[in-house]
Motif scaffolding. Sequence first.
Motif, short mmCIF file in Angstrom:
data_model
loop_
_atom_site.label_atom_id
_atom_site.label_comp_id
_atom_site.label_asym_id
_atom_site.label_seq_id
_atom_site.Cartn_x
_atom_site.Cartn_y
_atom_site.Cartn_z
N GLU A 80 20.22 -45.91 24.48
CA GLU A 80 21.16 -46.53 23.70
C GLU A 80 20.91 -48.09 24.16
N LEU A 81 21.05 -49.00 23.25
CA LEU A 81 20.78 -50.28 23.67
C LEU A 81 22.19 -51.36 23.62
N GLY A 82 22.23 -52.03 24.81
CA GLY A 82 23.33 -52.77 24.90
C GLY A 82 23.18 -54.15 23.93
N TYR A 83 22.05 -54.40 23.60
CA TYR A 83 21.68 -55.39 22.56
C TYR A 83 20.31 -55.17 22.00
N THR A 84 19.47 -55.69 22.86
CA THR A 84 17.90 -55.38 22.46
C THR A 84 17.05 -54.63 23.08
N PRO A 85 15.89 -54.22 22.90
CA PRO A 85 15.17 -53.03 23.55
C PRO A 85 14.73 -53.75 25.04
N PHE A 86 14.63 -55.30 24.98
CA PHE A 86 14.32 -55.83 26.13
C PHE A 86 15.27 -56.85 26.51
N VAL A 87 15.35 -57.04 27.95
CA VAL A 87 16.31 -58.16 28.56
C VAL A 87 15.42 -58.94 29.42
N VAL A 88 15.32 -60.09 29.32
CA VAL A 88 14.43 -61.14 29.95
C VAL A 88 15.23 -62.11 30.98
N ARG A 89 14.63 -62.44 32.24
CA ARG A 89 14.94 -63.41 33.10
C ARG A 89 14.12 -64.67 33.05
N LEU A 90 14.76 -65.99 32.84
CA LEU A 90 14.05 -67.01 33.18
C LEU A 90 14.07 -67.63 34.37
N ALA A 91 13.01 -68.12 34.80
CA ALA A 91 12.94 -68.75 36.16
C ALA A 91 12.04 -70.02 36.31
N ALA A 92 12.35 -70.91 37.07
CA ALA A 92 11.59 -72.07 37.23
C ALA A 92 10.93 -72.04 38.42
N ASN A 93 9.47 -71.52 38.63
CA ASN A 93 8.77 -71.24 39.81
C ASN A 93 8.59 -72.37 40.66
N ASP A 94 8.66 -72.37 42.12
CA ASP A 94 8.54 -73.42 42.90
C ASP A 94 7.17 -73.27 43.29
N PRO A 95 6.29 -74.45 43.68
CA PRO A 95 6.89 -75.86 43.57
C PRO A 95 6.85 -76.29 42.19
N SER A 96 6.21 -75.85 41.40
CA SER A 96 5.82 -76.55 40.06
C SER A 96 6.70 -76.61 39.11
N GLY A 97 7.84 -75.76 39.19
CA GLY A 97 8.86 -75.79 38.17
C GLY A 97 8.52 -75.12 36.97
N GLN A 98 7.28 -74.60 36.84
CA GLN A 98 7.01 -74.14 35.68
C GLN A 98 7.77 -72.83 35.17
N LEU A 99 8.11 -72.73 34.19
CA LEU A 99 9.16 -71.59 33.72
C LEU A 99 8.34 -70.30 33.51
N THR A 100 9.03 -69.21 33.72
CA THR A 100 8.41 -67.91 33.32
C THR A 100 9.59 -66.75 32.66
N LEU A 101 9.18 -66.26 31.96
CA LEU A 101 10.12 -65.08 31.45
C LEU A 101 9.37 -63.71 32.16
N THR A 102 10.46 -62.92 32.67
CA THR A 102 9.96 -61.45 32.97
C THR A 102 10.98 -60.57 32.31
N ASP A 103 10.59 -59.43 31.78
CA ASP A 103 11.55 -58.29 31.33
C ASP A 103 12.06 -57.48 32.41
N GLN A 104 12.75 -56.68 31.96
CA GLN A 104 13.59 -55.72 33.13
C GLN A 104 12.45 -54.74 33.81
N ALA A 105 11.28 -54.83 33.44
CA ALA A 105 10.37 -54.12 34.28
C ALA A 105 9.73 -54.98 35.08
N ASP A 106 9.99 -56.36 35.30
CA ASP A 106 9.41 -57.39 35.97
C ASP A 106 7.91 -57.77 35.44
N ALA A 107 7.70 -57.55 34.02
CA ALA A 107 6.45 -57.86 33.39
C ALA A 107 6.69 -58.98 32.84
N ALA A 108 5.46 -59.67 32.78
CA ALA A 108 5.65 -61.01 32.19
C ALA A 108 5.98 -60.87 30.42
N PHE A 109 6.66 -61.70 30.29
CA PHE A 109 7.19 -62.03 28.74
C PHE A 109 6.71 -63.24 28.26
#
Length: 200
Positions: A80-109
Amino acid sequence: MDDIVKQALAKWPNVPHCTGWLLLDRRGNWRMRDEAAQAAGAPGEPIRHTALLGFINRNYEADDAGQWFFQNGPQRVYVELGYTPFVVRLAANDPSGQLTLTDQADAAFEPSAVYLDDEGGILFTNRSTPARVAVLHDHDLDLFSEHADLASDGRGGEFRWRDGAVLKLEPVRKSEVEKRFAFVASPAAYAATNPDNASR
């Protein structure tokens, strides 16, 4: 899919599937739903066991109807899905500040498109075939807004991803997300209304 799961499927190919017992919530938490939780329409208890979470994430797939499931040995456990099949986290990696997205399994998106629903939720699709759709964790909306420019009507805009890439922020109605992105949010409800296609 884990080799041990493939072996179990070969040995016991006709084990009945189950629905209603596993939920992926809006924040990417896997939750076990016992009979009481199902009867009450409650989300259930979060799964905390690290090895079990890894096992679920490695064996999480979709069938031809767009129902997502966890292949638990020979048994298919529909999710059963609360919304979509995947949920992602957005982060700005230090020190570059480059954005990354990772899903609930910590895989790159890697996003190919971004959407704004009519309740303020942010959705991404990725470059896989078929494309996967993921909702952004609500804790990351502030970071997203730092890299987005909304249109004056609030229904679209742009998202500055990285390496100079700008993704158009497209409007979508939340009520249409499931159909538009071809997934089934509630396999339990789907089985009840589609008996010919219900899990065996």
